[in-house]
Motif scaffolding. Structure first.
Motif, mmCIF file in Angstrom:
data_model
loop_
_atom_site.group_PDB
_atom_site.id
_atom_site.type_symbol
_atom_site.label_atom_id
_atom_site.label_comp_id
_atom_site.label_asym_id
_atom_site.label_seq_id
_atom_site.Cartn_x
_atom_site.Cartn_y
_atom_site.Cartn_z
ATOM 1 N N GLY A 100 0.798 -1.206 0.000
ATOM 2 C CA GLY A 100 0.000 0.000 0.000
ATOM 3 C C GLY A 100 0.845 1.277 0.000
ATOM 4 O O GLY A 100 2.039 1.292 -0.178
ATOM 5 N N THR A 101 0.130 2.342 0.225
ATOM 6 C CA THR A 101 0.744 3.670 0.291
ATOM 7 C C THR A 101 0.311 4.318 1.595
ATOM 8 O O THR A 101 -0.766 4.929 1.680
ATOM 9 N N PRO A 102 1.121 4.179 2.662
ATOM 10 C CA PRO A 102 0.716 4.744 3.955
ATOM 11 C C PRO A 102 0.362 6.218 3.880
ATOM 12 O O PRO A 102 -0.547 6.684 4.589
ATOM 13 N N THR A 103 1.060 6.963 3.019
ATOM 14 C CA THR A 103 0.827 8.412 2.964
ATOM 15 C C THR A 103 -0.426 8.787 2.192
ATOM 16 O O THR A 103 -0.685 9.976 1.967
ATOM 17 N N MET A 104 -1.251 7.794 1.822
ATOM 18 C CA MET A 104 -2.612 8.114 1.392
ATOM 19 C C MET A 104 -3.470 8.532 2.583
ATOM 20 O O MET A 104 -4.478 9.202 2.420
ATOM 21 N N LEU A 105 -3.065 8.103 3.781
ATOM 22 C CA LEU A 105 -3.729 8.591 4.986
ATOM 23 C C LEU A 105 -3.193 9.980 5.318
ATOM 24 O O LEU A 105 -2.041 10.295 5.020
ATOM 25 N N PRO A 106 -3.989 10.821 5.944
ATOM 26 C CA PRO A 106 -3.467 12.115 6.384
ATOM 27 C C PRO A 106 -2.264 11.919 7.305
ATOM 28 O O PRO A 106 -2.217 10.959 8.095
ATOM 29 N N ALA A 107 -1.292 12.802 7.205
ATOM 30 C CA ALA A 107 -0.105 12.695 8.056
ATOM 31 C C ALA A 107 -0.491 12.676 9.528
ATOM 32 O O ALA A 107 0.152 11.997 10.347
ATOM 33 N N GLU A 108 -1.552 13.380 9.884
ATOM 34 C CA GLU A 108 -1.996 13.401 11.278
ATOM 35 C C GLU A 108 -2.436 12.022 11.747
ATOM 36 O O GLU A 108 -2.261 11.672 12.926
ATOM 37 N N ASP A 109 -3.035 11.222 10.840
ATOM 38 C CA ASP A 109 -3.446 9.869 11.208
ATOM 39 C C ASP A 109 -2.234 8.975 11.440
ATOM 40 O O ASP A 109 -2.203 8.169 12.380
ATOM 41 N N LEU A 110 -1.220 9.086 10.581
ATOM 42 C CA LEU A 110 -0.003 8.297 10.785
ATOM 43 C C LEU A 110 0.654 8.701 12.103
ATOM 44 O O LEU A 110 1.143 7.849 12.854
ATOM 45 N N ALA A 111 0.665 9.990 12.371
ATOM 46 C CA ALA A 111 1.233 10.471 13.630
ATOM 47 C C ALA A 111 0.465 9.907 14.824
ATOM 48 O O ALA A 111 1.058 9.550 15.852
ATOM 49 N N ARG A 112 -0.859 9.807 14.697
ATOM 50 C CA ARG A 112 -1.677 9.295 15.798
ATOM 51 C C ARG A 112 -1.371 7.828 16.083
ATOM 52 O O ARG A 112 -1.309 7.402 17.236
ATOM 53 N N VAL A 113 -1.161 7.049 15.012
ATOM 54 C CA VAL A 113 -0.810 5.641 15.206
ATOM 55 C C VAL A 113 0.559 5.524 15.870
ATOM 56 O O VAL A 113 0.768 4.699 16.769
ATOM 57 N N LEU A 114 1.506 6.348 15.440
ATOM 58 C CA LEU A 114 2.829 6.309 16.067
ATOM 59 C C LEU A 114 2.734 6.678 17.545
ATOM 60 O O LEU A 114 3.390 6.055 18.398
ATOM 61 N N THR A 115 1.903 7.650 17.869
ATOM 62 C CA THR A 115 1.709 8.016 19.281
ATOM 63 C C THR A 115 1.147 6.839 20.066
ATOM 64 O O THR A 115 1.554 6.585 21.212
ATOM 65 N N GLY A 116 0.221 6.087 19.472
ATOM 66 C CA GLY A 116 -0.333 4.914 20.143
ATOM 67 C C GLY A 116 0.726 3.857 20.405
ATOM 68 O O GLY A 116 0.731 3.198 21.460
ATOM 69 N N ILE A 117 1.631 3.667 19.461
ATOM 70 C CA ILE A 117 2.729 2.715 19.645
ATOM 71 C C ILE A 117 3.651 3.185 20.759
ATOM 72 O O ILE A 117 4.074 2.411 21.623
ATOM 73 N N ARG A 118 3.933 4.486 20.764
ATOM 74 C CA ARG A 118 4.787 5.058 21.821
ATOM 75 C C ARG A 118 4.125 4.866 23.190
ATOM 76 O O ARG A 118 4.789 4.512 24.169
ATOM 77 N N ASN A 119 2.819 5.094 23.267
ATOM 78 C CA ASN A 119 2.120 4.946 24.538
ATOM 79 C C ASN A 119 2.061 3.494 24.997
ATOM 80 O O ASN A 119 2.034 3.219 26.203
ATOM 81 N N ALA A 120 2.017 2.567 24.047
ATOM 82 C CA ALA A 120 1.908 1.150 24.398
ATOM 83 C C ALA A 120 3.208 0.590 24.947
ATOM 84 O O ALA A 120 3.210 -0.156 25.937
ATOM 85 N N TRP A 121 4.316 0.905 24.320
ATOM 86 C CA TRP A 121 5.588 0.283 24.691
ATOM 87 C C TRP A 121 6.727 1.270 24.924
ATOM 88 O O TRP A 121 7.780 0.889 25.401
ATOM 89 N N GLY A 122 6.554 2.498 24.508
ATOM 90 C CA GLY A 122 7.652 3.447 24.528
ATOM 91 C C GLY A 122 8.491 3.320 23.272
ATOM 92 O O GLY A 122 8.524 2.264 22.632
ATOM 93 N N LEU A 123 9.142 4.402 22.890
ATOM 94 C CA LEU A 123 10.057 4.398 21.761
ATOM 95 C C LEU A 123 11.464 4.594 22.294
ATOM 96 O O LEU A 123 11.703 5.445 23.154
ATOM 97 N N ALA A 124 12.396 3.797 21.782
ATOM 98 C CA ALA A 124 13.792 3.993 22.150
ATOM 99 C C ALA A 124 14.231 5.397 21.761
ATOM 100 O O ALA A 124 13.701 5.995 20.817
ATOM 101 N N GLU A 125 15.204 5.909 22.484
ATOM 102 C CA GLU A 125 15.644 7.278 22.236
ATOM 103 C C GLU A 125 16.119 7.460 20.800
ATOM 104 O O GLU A 125 15.921 8.524 20.197
ATOM 105 N N ASP A 126 16.746 6.409 20.252
ATOM 106 C CA ASP A 126 17.261 6.496 18.881
ATOM 107 C C ASP A 126 16.406 5.698 17.903
ATOM 108 O O ASP A 126 16.905 5.199 16.892
ATOM 109 N N ALA A 127 15.110 5.578 18.191
ATOM 110 C CA ALA A 127 14.234 4.752 17.359
ATOM 111 C C ALA A 127 14.240 5.216 15.909
ATOM 112 O O ALA A 127 14.251 6.416 15.622
ATOM 113 N N GLU A 128 14.228 4.239 15.005
ATOM 114 C CA GLU A 128 14.082 4.512 13.571
ATOM 115 C C GLU A 128 12.602 4.341 13.225
ATOM 116 O O GLU A 128 12.025 3.288 13.485
#
Length: 318
Positions: A100-128
């Protein structure tokens, strides 16, 4: 009943199989990745057999506007499943939004999913944190939103710089847009990779040289070059069967691979994985995690997860 690759039945509750559950809670410092599959595309390319859909193919059965919310539900499920199984993954070291093409979703939606991942497990300081994108699916503004949300990398599906090759592949972007999107991404603070495909019917060796040189001219630090594989059941497979297009032979593909390696190496990008070259420090850590057998969780339709069996406890001291 569905089965795991090893033939072990899938647990009915969506949890981990018994062999992946430790006897007690296990905290691990091993790398842990998350893959998020976004299945939407503007058109279905004739060679593609990925789990992707256009709006007309999906009908009323799926809703792009609700996709981020649905993905976040899966993230919550994954957190519960791992916690209930006694697994405590380290902070997420890599995240990859593919499609697929993730950027067919609004950037705000992708950001929201990333925030959910961060809230679930945390992101390493140097996360890619990478997203795939088509060159015609981003703007300077959308790339800035992604960077501000914590994305660090974008992988553009360039595929070719030659219009007749892009037409055969049914890619919709203008190749002249590539330098612009690379510049926009870098201005936003994102690392950039370009994906290329060689072996398209009708592509000459000079066409392929043009594409590789055009990618290098942008100054990117990572290039992926994939041989075209025409899978059964795709539109292009039917075209080949009817004699409408002719696939190149293995010698042609080998010559193009060798040319890519020569040009990329000469430009300072080192080969580090079957189809990938990069400057030092710009390797795709998420993909390396797959090769290394790190644990990861897949979110979205068609995505799969891999959670290794916990290590045996060290023997007690005598």
């Amino acid at each position: 009943m569905p089965a795991l690759p090893s033939g072990i039945p899938v647990p009915d509750d969506g949890g981990l199989p018994t062999w992946a559950r430790p006897s007690g809670r296990v905290a691990t410092a091993e790398p842990f990745g998350v893959y998020v599959h976004v299945p939407f595309c503007t058109v279905r390319c004739g060679y593609c057999d990925f789990n992707t859909y256009t709006a007309s193919e999906l009908g009323g059965g799926a809703n792009q506007a609700a996709y981020a919310t649905t993905a976040l539900r899966e993230v919550s499920l994954a957190r519960r499943v791992l916690a209930d199984a006694g697994r405590s993954p380290a902070a997420v070291s890599t995240v990859f939004f593919g499609g697929g093409t993730p950027t067919m979703l609004p950037a705000e939606d992708l950001a929201r999913v990333l925030t959910g991942i961060r809230n679930a497990w945390g992101l390493a300081e140097d996360a890619e944190v990478t997203t795939e994108a088509n060159p015609d699916s981003v703007t300077p503004e959308s790339l800035r939103v992604l960077a501000e949300a914590g994305f660090t990398r974008v992988s553009f599906g360039m595929q070719s710089a030659v219009p007749h090759v892009l037409a055969t592949l049914e890619r919709t972007h203008d190749p002249l847009r590539i330098p612009d999107v690379v510049r926009w991404a870098r201005d936003a603070g994102l690392d950039v990779s370009l994906d290329l495909i060689y072996g398209t019917p009708g592509e000459s060796l000079d066409d392929w040289r043009t594409s590789v040189e055009a990618a290098l001219a942008t100054g990117v630090d990572h290039v992926s070059a994939y041989a075209l594989v025409v899978e059964p059941g795709t539109k292009m497979a039917a075209q080949v069967r009817r004699g409408e297009v002719t696939l190149p032979d293995e010698d042609d593909q080998a010559a193009k691979y060798e040319l890519a390696d020569d040009l990329l190496t000469e430009a300072g990008l080192s080969w580090y994985e079957v189809s990938n070259w990069s400057r030092a420090g710009h390797e795709c850590r998420h993909n390396i995690g797959y090769w290394r057998g790190d644990d990861w969780w897949g979110v979205g339709p068609g995505a799969h997860s891999y959670v290794s069996a916990p290590a045996a406890p060290a023997p007690a001291a005598p």
